[in-house]
Write a protein that holds these residues in place. Structure first.
Motif, PDB file in Angstrom:
ATOM      1  N   MET A 212      44.904  -7.431  15.511  1.00  0.00           N
ATOM      2  CA  MET A 212      45.236  -7.985  14.199  1.00  0.00           C
ATOM      3  C   MET A 212      44.660  -7.079  13.122  1.00  0.00           C
ATOM      4  O   MET A 212      43.701  -6.335  13.360  1.00  0.00           O
ATOM      5  CB  MET A 212      44.675  -9.415  14.063  1.00  0.00           C
ATOM      6  N   GLY A 213      45.248  -7.151  11.921  1.00  0.00           N
ATOM      7  CA  GLY A 213      44.744  -6.368  10.801  1.00  0.00           C
ATOM      8  C   GLY A 213      43.641  -7.096  10.067  1.00  0.00           C
ATOM      9  O   GLY A 213      43.593  -8.336  10.047  1.00  0.00           O
ATOM     10  N   ASP A 214      42.744  -6.340   9.430  1.00  0.00           N
ATOM     11  CA  ASP A 214      41.660  -6.954   8.655  1.00  0.00           C
ATOM     12  C   ASP A 214      42.189  -7.603   7.379  1.00  0.00           C
ATOM     13  O   ASP A 214      41.623  -8.584   6.906  1.00  0.00           O
ATOM     14  CB  ASP A 214      40.616  -5.895   8.294  1.00  0.00           C
ATOM     15  N   ASN A 215      43.254  -7.044   6.814  1.00  0.00           N
ATOM     16  CA  ASN A 215      43.928  -7.667   5.667  1.00  0.00           C
ATOM     17  C   ASN A 215      44.817  -8.761   6.251  1.00  0.00           C
ATOM     18  O   ASN A 215      46.023  -8.597   6.415  1.00  0.00           O
ATOM     19  CB  ASN A 215      44.751  -6.627   4.907  1.00  0.00           C
ATOM     20  N   ARG A 216      44.212  -9.874   6.549  1.00  0.00           N
ATOM     21  CA  ARG A 216      44.773 -10.847   7.476  1.00  0.00           C
ATOM     22  C   ARG A 216      46.129 -11.402   7.074  1.00  0.00           C
ATOM     23  O   ARG A 216      46.938 -11.742   7.951  1.00  0.00           O
ATOM     24  CB  ARG A 216      43.750 -11.978   7.689  1.00  0.00           C
ATOM     25  N   ASN A 217      46.420 -11.513   5.793  1.00  0.00           N
ATOM     26  CA  ASN A 217      47.717 -12.062   5.379  1.00  0.00           C
ATOM     27  C   ASN A 217      48.704 -10.986   4.927  1.00  0.00           C
ATOM     28  O   ASN A 217      49.720 -11.290   4.296  1.00  0.00           O
ATOM     29  CB  ASN A 217      47.525 -13.096   4.252  1.00  0.00           C
ATOM     30  N   ASP A 218      48.402  -9.723   5.256  1.00  0.00           N
ATOM     31  CA  ASP A 218      49.338  -8.640   4.940  1.00  0.00           C
ATOM     32  C   ASP A 218      49.296  -7.609   6.065  1.00  0.00           C
ATOM     33  O   ASP A 218      49.087  -6.418   5.830  1.00  0.00           O
ATOM     34  CB  ASP A 218      48.977  -7.987   3.598  1.00  0.00           C
ATOM     35  N   SER A 219      49.491  -8.089   7.283  1.00  0.00           N
ATOM     36  CA  SER A 219      49.430  -7.198   8.444  1.00  0.00           C
ATOM     37  C   SER A 219      50.502  -7.607   9.448  1.00  0.00           C
ATOM     38  O   SER A 219      50.546  -8.759   9.890  1.00  0.00           O
ATOM     39  CB  SER A 219      48.043  -7.266   9.107  1.00  0.00           C
ATOM     40  N   SER A 220      51.333  -6.633   9.799  1.00  0.00           N
ATOM     41  CA  SER A 220      52.352  -6.879  10.828  1.00  0.00           C
ATOM     42  C   SER A 220      51.738  -6.509  12.173  1.00  0.00           C
ATOM     43  O   SER A 220      51.739  -5.341  12.567  1.00  0.00           O
ATOM     44  CB  SER A 220      53.593  -6.029  10.535  1.00  0.00           C
ATOM     45  N   ASP A 221      51.210  -7.503  12.867  1.00  0.00           N
ATOM     46  CA  ASP A 221      50.423  -7.240  14.073  1.00  0.00           C
ATOM     47  C   ASP A 221      50.900  -8.080  15.245  1.00  0.00           C
ATOM     48  O   ASP A 221      52.067  -8.504  15.280  1.00  0.00           O
ATOM     49  CB  ASP A 221      48.924  -7.453  13.788  1.00  0.00           C
ATOM     50  N   SER A 222      50.015  -8.360  16.194  1.00  0.00           N
ATOM     51  CA  SER A 222      50.412  -9.071  17.409  1.00  0.00           C
ATOM     52  C   SER A 222      50.975 -10.453  17.135  1.00  0.00           C
ATOM     53  O   SER A 222      51.711 -11.015  17.959  1.00  0.00           O
ATOM     54  CB  SER A 222      49.211  -9.191  18.362  1.00  0.00           C
ATOM     55  N   ARG A 223      50.675 -11.025  15.977  1.00  0.00           N
ATOM     56  CA  ARG A 223      51.165 -12.363  15.663  1.00  0.00           C
ATOM     57  C   ARG A 223      52.663 -12.370  15.408  1.00  0.00           C
ATOM     58  O   ARG A 223      53.327 -13.393  15.632  1.00  0.00           O
ATOM     59  CB  ARG A 223      50.444 -12.902  14.419  1.00  0.00           C
ATOM     60  N   PHE A 224      53.219 -11.240  14.937  1.00  0.00           N
ATOM     61  CA  PHE A 224      54.606 -11.215  14.485  1.00  0.00           C
ATOM     62  C   PHE A 224      55.478 -10.204  15.219  1.00  0.00           C
ATOM     63  O   PHE A 224      56.679 -10.430  15.395  1.00  0.00           O
ATOM     64  CB  PHE A 224      54.657 -10.906  12.982  1.00  0.00           C
ATOM     65  N   GLN A 225      54.903  -9.073  15.620  1.00  0.00           N
ATOM     66  CA  GLN A 225      55.705  -8.029  16.250  1.00  0.00           C
ATOM     67  C   GLN A 225      56.332  -8.529  17.549  1.00  0.00           C
ATOM     68  O   GLN A 225      55.704  -9.251  18.327  1.00  0.00           O
ATOM     69  CB  GLN A 225      54.835  -6.803  16.539  1.00  0.00           C
ATOM     70  N   GLY A 226      57.569  -8.145  17.757  1.00  0.00           N
ATOM     71  CA  GLY A 226      58.271  -8.572  18.967  1.00  0.00           C
ATOM     72  C   GLY A 226      58.554 -10.057  19.004  1.00  0.00           C
ATOM     73  O   GLY A 226      58.834 -10.608  20.070  1.00  0.00           O
TER      74      GLY A 226
END
Length: 306
Positions: A212-226
């Motif tokens: 996950m990104g440290d900028n928690r509400n502006d990061s396209s990470d494991s929560r959303f990708q795929g």
């Protein structure tokens, strides 16, 4: 009177301001010293191209196998790493050696190739069709100053294989294996709120990481990708290395903080917290040694020139 008023020549005594006249035996030695200085100056300029080529070759080899500089163009790791369109993006030194002896741990900031399911890039690099420009861009990328690769990402490891991640507890904290994490590095970007977006519980597959990104509400990470879930997990094999130090710009030069968010929540052994520091010292020693050797060589060549 003639002895007192005699004219002085270029070979007079030093007290008179000139060098003493050389004897026949001394003249060959003086000519040898003079020619030796000229040879040293000529030798330096002949060796300079070799030194430059050697330095470039070592730089390419070091970045291929030991460490490489990466550009951070995305804001997803603010404020740990700084990156945005049109600003002076951070460049980080990524250690490629550490994970040859172990897998990434929670809290590590890692650079990795986006899995096939990760189709959403966080930035776009315009491509130049000019072959000359493409050549120089490729050469610059070999020494860490090229354009960033759209398929490379930098995120923080939150959980590893077999662990279950979910959001969130009543205090808005991500939980791993049912326990809340301690995440002092989280940044809430103004205008995006300070509550994490909910996502379903996910058990990280074997050989994968949840990032996950440290900028928690502006990061396209494991929560959303795929589409999120298991498809958002990153294979360990895709990890390029561990981000250790911000090297540019100079005002941002610092080590990258990597506290283990599970240390307090899950009771991780205290010795694990010291691993990043130990690895950092181990990696820094050869770099400092090589730097000293380079400075010594440059100083030596400079003295020989003069």
């Amino acid at each position: 009177m003639a002895d007192v008023m005699r004219s002085t020549g270029p070979d007079e005594d030093p007290q008179g301001g000139e060098e003493p006249r050389a004897t026949p035996e001394e003249r060959p030695a003086r000519r040898w010293r003079s020619s030796g200085k000229q040879q040293k100056k000529g030798s330096f300029w002949r060796e300079l191209p070799i030194l430059i080529v050697t330095a470039l070759a070592l730089t390419v080899l070091i970045q291929a196998f030991l460490a490489r500089v990466y550009v951070i163009p995305s804001q997803s790791m603010e404020q740990t790493l700084h990156g945005c369109t049109g600003c002076n993006n951070d460049r980080v030194l990524v250690d490629k050696v550490s994970y040859r002896f172990g897998d990434p741990e929670p809290g590590d900031v890692v650079v990795f190739r986006g899995p096939q399911a990760w189709v959403q890039n966080e930035f776009h690099v315009p491509e130049d069709t000019n072959p000359v420009v493409q050549f120089f861009q490729g050469a610059a990328s070999l020494i860490g100053f090229g354009s960033p690769d759209e398929k490379d990402f930098v995120k923080r490891v939150i959980a590893t294989e077999g662990q279950t991640v979910e959001c969130c507890d009543p205090q808005n904290r991500v939980m791993v294996d049912g326990r809340p994490l301690n995440e002092p590095y989280i940044y809430w970007e103004p205008g995006r709120g300070n509550e994490q977006q909910e996502f379903q519980s996910v058990t990280v597959p074997p050989g994968h990481l949840w990032v996950m990104g440290d900028n928690r509400n502006d990061s396209s990470d494991s929560r959303f990708q795929g589409g999120g879930g298991v498809s958002g997990a990153v294979p360990v094999d895709n990890v390029i290395g561990k981000a250790q130090v911000i090297v540019l710009p100079p005002t941002r030069w610092q080590a990258i903080p990597e506290p283990n968010p599970q240390a307090d929540a899950l009771g991780a052994p205290a010795w694990q917290a010291g691993l990043p520091v130990g690895a950092g010292f181990a990696a820094a020693f050869p770099v400092v040694w090589a730097g000293r050797r380079l400075v010594r060589v440059v100083n030596l060549r400079s003295r020989e020139r003069h």
